[in-house]
Design a protein around this motif. Sequence first.
Motif, short mmCIF file in Angstrom:
data_model
loop_
_atom_site.label_atom_id
_atom_site.label_comp_id
_atom_site.label_asym_id
_atom_site.label_seq_id
_atom_site.Cartn_x
_atom_site.Cartn_y
_atom_site.Cartn_z
N LEU A 186 0.83 -1.20 0.00
CA LEU A 186 0.00 0.00 0.00
C LEU A 186 0.87 1.26 0.00
O LEU A 186 0.66 2.19 -0.80
CB LEU A 186 -0.91 0.01 1.23
N PHE A 187 1.85 1.27 0.87
CA PHE A 187 2.71 2.44 0.97
C PHE A 187 3.51 2.63 -0.32
O PHE A 187 3.69 3.75 -0.81
CB PHE A 187 3.64 2.30 2.19
N ALA A 188 3.98 1.50 -0.87
CA ALA A 188 4.72 1.58 -2.13
C ALA A 188 3.83 2.12 -3.25
O ALA A 188 4.28 2.88 -4.13
CB ALA A 188 5.27 0.20 -2.51
N ALA A 189 2.58 1.74 -3.22
CA ALA A 189 1.64 2.23 -4.24
C ALA A 189 1.45 3.73 -4.10
O ALA A 189 1.41 4.47 -5.10
CB ALA A 189 0.30 1.50 -4.12
N LEU A 190 1.33 4.18 -2.84
CA LEU A 190 1.17 5.63 -2.63
C LEU A 190 2.40 6.36 -3.18
O LEU A 190 2.29 7.34 -3.91
CB LEU A 190 1.01 5.92 -1.14
N ARG A 191 3.58 5.82 -2.83
CA ARG A 191 4.80 6.44 -3.33
C ARG A 191 4.83 6.41 -4.87
O ARG A 191 5.16 7.40 -5.51
CB ARG A 191 6.03 5.71 -2.78
N ALA A 192 4.43 5.27 -5.43
CA ALA A 192 4.45 5.14 -6.88
C ALA A 192 3.48 6.13 -7.53
O ALA A 192 3.81 6.81 -8.51
CB ALA A 192 4.08 3.71 -7.29
N TYR A 193 2.28 6.24 -6.98
CA TYR A 193 1.29 7.16 -7.55
C TYR A 193 1.82 8.59 -7.50
O TYR A 193 1.80 9.32 -8.50
CB TYR A 193 -0.03 7.05 -6.78
N CYS A 194 2.32 8.96 -6.34
CA CYS A 194 2.84 10.33 -6.22
C CYS A 194 3.98 10.55 -7.20
O CYS A 194 4.13 11.64 -7.78
CB CYS A 194 3.32 10.58 -4.79
N THR A 195 4.80 9.52 -7.38
CA THR A 195 5.94 9.67 -8.28
C THR A 195 5.48 9.84 -9.74
O THR A 195 6.00 10.69 -10.47
CB THR A 195 6.86 8.45 -8.16
N VAL A 196 4.51 9.03 -10.12
CA VAL A 196 3.99 9.18 -11.47
C VAL A 196 3.35 10.56 -11.64
O VAL A 196 3.57 11.25 -12.65
CB VAL A 196 2.95 8.09 -11.80
N VAL A 197 2.59 10.97 -10.65
CA VAL A 197 1.99 12.31 -10.72
C VAL A 197 3.08 13.36 -10.86
O VAL A 197 2.97 14.30 -11.65
CB VAL A 197 1.14 12.59 -9.46
N HIS A 198 4.16 13.15 -10.11
CA HIS A 198 5.26 14.10 -10.19
C HIS A 198 5.82 14.16 -11.61
O HIS A 198 6.05 15.24 -12.16
CB HIS A 198 6.35 13.71 -9.21
N THR A 199 6.02 12.97 -12.18
CA THR A 199 6.56 12.92 -13.54
C THR A 199 5.60 13.58 -14.53
O THR A 199 6.01 14.28 -15.45
CB THR A 199 6.79 11.46 -13.96
N LEU A 200 4.33 13.34 -14.33
CA LEU A 200 3.31 13.87 -15.24
C LEU A 200 2.59 15.07 -14.63
O LEU A 200 1.38 15.24 -14.85
CB LEU A 200 2.30 12.78 -15.57
N ARG A 201 3.34 15.85 -13.86
CA ARG A 201 2.70 16.98 -13.17
C ARG A 201 1.72 17.76 -14.05
O ARG A 201 0.53 17.89 -13.77
CB ARG A 201 3.75 17.95 -12.67
#
Lengths: 215, 215, 215, 215
Positions: free
Chosen positions: A96-111
Amino acid sequence: MALSDDVESHVSDKDLIARRRRQIVNAAVKLFSKQGYAGTTVQQISKQAGVSTGLVYQYFGDKDDILFLALKQVLDTYEHDIPPQYADLDHPLERLFAALRAYCTVVHTLRDATVLAYRATKSLPLNRRIYIENAEIRTNRIFRDLLDECVAQGLMKAPDLELLTYQFVLFSHAWALKQWAFSGKYDLDSYVEAGGKLLIEPFLTGNGRAYWNTL
Amino acid sequence: MALSDDVESHVSDKDLIARRRRQIVNAAVKLFSKQGYAGTTVQQISKQAGVSTGLVYQYFGDKDDILFLALKQVLDTYEHDIPPQYADLDHPLERLFAALRAYCTVVHTLRDATVLAYRATKSLPLNRRIYIENAEIRTNRIFRDLLDECVAQGLMKAPDLELLTYQFVLFSHAWALKQWAFSGKYDLDSYVEAGGKLLIEPFLTGNGRAYWNTL
Amino acid sequence: MALSDDVESHVSDKDLIARRRRQIVNAAVKLFSKQGYAGTTVQQISKQAGVSTGLVYQYFGDKDDILFLALKQVLDTYEHDIPPQYADLDHPLERLFAALRAYCTVVHTLRDATVLAYRATKSLPLNRRIYIENAEIRTNRIFRDLLDECVAQGLMKAPDLELLTYQFVLFSHAWALKQWAFSGKYDLDSYVEAGGKLLIEPFLTGNGRAYWNTL
Amino acid sequence: MALSDDVESHVSDKDLIARRRRQIVNAAVKLFSKQGYAGTTVQQISKQAGVSTGLVYQYFGDKDDILFLALKQVLDTYEHDIPPQYADLDHPLERLFAALRAYCTVVHTLRDATVLAYRATKSLPLNRRIYIENAEIRTNRIFRDLLDECVAQGLMKAPDLELLTYQFVLFSHAWALKQWAFSGKYDLDSYVEAGGKLLIEPFLTGNGRAYWNTL
DNA sequence: AATGAATGAGCTTTCATTCAT
DNA sequence: GATGAATGAAAGCTCATTCAT
């Protein structure tokens, strides 16, 4: 995907179609994100993509088509890029935590593209808007399933899993939507850490907390 | 408010200016919300407002001015309508919850306009975008102050008050942004109740919980 | 002046009409000269004149009327201001030279308005253009008559008095039309002196020259 | 020509640009001359040129650009068409008179455009107005050089060559500016002849006169 | 398959003119 | 007589879309 969601093309070679569309959509995402949908001209898109104006209309029916595929591509990226980043992990909380980190990271990339999705979805005709909304629901499902897993294993307990799921999603999106408010106060890492403390920790059971503290 | 944020008018009667602007902005908010800023023509606005096209330009410098005042009006409504709804209450927790309810209620009333604020702020020139963002920060301050009060009185405890504040804001906004996902599953009341359980309850101290249960 | 050249007014008091028209035309000349006819709005004229927009239309039928009277006023000034400046002089050559100086001086005073007359006459409807052109011819008559006088008295001799008259006029107008070329090289006095040497001296007879040298 | 005087185009083919611009400018000169700059719409220009409205904006940045190129074209014609008409002649006086005839002839051909130049130059932004004025000065140089030649060879003698040059220019322009006064009284030939008598003959020396009478 | 010049409907904005007060 | 808010036709300009090459 319903037929009505198809984007028509006057070209037959399947590979070429895919390549050209990617080429044009990439250019479009870049420009739409910066200038908005209405503020971007097809001429600009074709120039950015390095093709002629006329070519765009051989791979897309109209400008709306480009927006639709652009948004679809953003949503698809979410859907495809997040799962691999927690797939190898075993423990549900870790996942779950990894998914949160992953989502935020993708959002960051695709800001910019994420902001675009918020701004422009409403510009789509109804059936396409629904398609995009469904794609978002599928992405949300990722969190929902991971949360369900945690609850099923007695690691978490929350009053309303549906809404908690949305809080995860909103938290991730906010990183893009509220850049102007967060930049300077947080970097991506500390933002994700804080997210864990707000969205996971409070809802841990005793067992959950025991494991969480070992992370 | 800086001079550069002022919107000029060719008309002298102060009362008339205020009335006309309200009339036109109201029409604009309605249309912008439905069709987006770029998708709305000034002709449509004037028609909806029941005035001539030319009149619009006697009260607004250009179309951007209308958008700016429209967004400003939405933000002003937030700022003015929420505080009175918790002002009479004494207990900090009660005040916080009442504010959440009030914010969600205002968002509900201004559903379309709230979505507009998300979509269109980027269309503004920089100085005006900053003005709008500052107005949002002032609104966020409402939650922040109430949360600080709760923490100061030992009723709550949270790892990151700044982000928790934003979670309150995002939760409220989501009611408008994700209407398509929530309508049918929640009504406004149940949404607010669930918000209390996700955003307040988990962060209560023992004292806080004791009082919360009496509500 | 033909009826069709009349400018209508909705007001009856003759004195008031004259006063108001003067007031408005003065403002118009100032603005037309600076910004051109098309570049000047009726609103600007009324503001400059210190009256309301509506008032303008009680003293003028339309914007063209204002231009017409503005040009007429310029031409009238020529016609009325030049003769007194040579009337007291006795000798024809002195009168002619004084008239040249007077014309150049009036042009200097009305520099912008003179340029306006060149720029804007063509904007008038035919009958009014003709009226203005006739007014110009009347002004030219001044030089023509003085030249005729000089010739009749055996002081000058020229191959084509008609065209020489126009050279006098053009020379005077040029002071306004070619300001950009002359300013810095000439002042008004030296310009007039040079005019005498180019337009009068070469056409003097023996008698004429004898008197000229005594001036 | 300074960069700031360039007129931008969205089209790449150099030849096409030149052809289209000529096509549109020709139409514009025709209309501007008749109706003035402000009185002519871009729609009218495009119609007269036989192209669509949008096309005009692919070859000109805005309406001002059209005016600028239109005026530039008129001035360029002066500069290019006059010299060849006296180049073959040997005697300075003959050259001077041929130049006067040539100038008047070009003005005759470009009657309306010449009037346009007088009316519209003031509508240009400063840097462009200066460019046009400089082009006019270059044209004036033609007369000036020829006059200098005559003086150098002892054929003429004038008190102020600078102003005499301007008298040549004004005389030529007047053929267009005062058509309404001259038509009926002169034809182009007799006008030029009379010009010789007013602007050249009076300033001849003995030698000059001797040659002049042989022409 | 690819080009890019050409189109024209439709937008924002201005301003001469009117008219209720 | 005077006001100035209101009107709406018409202007300049943009840009999604087409089509001859």
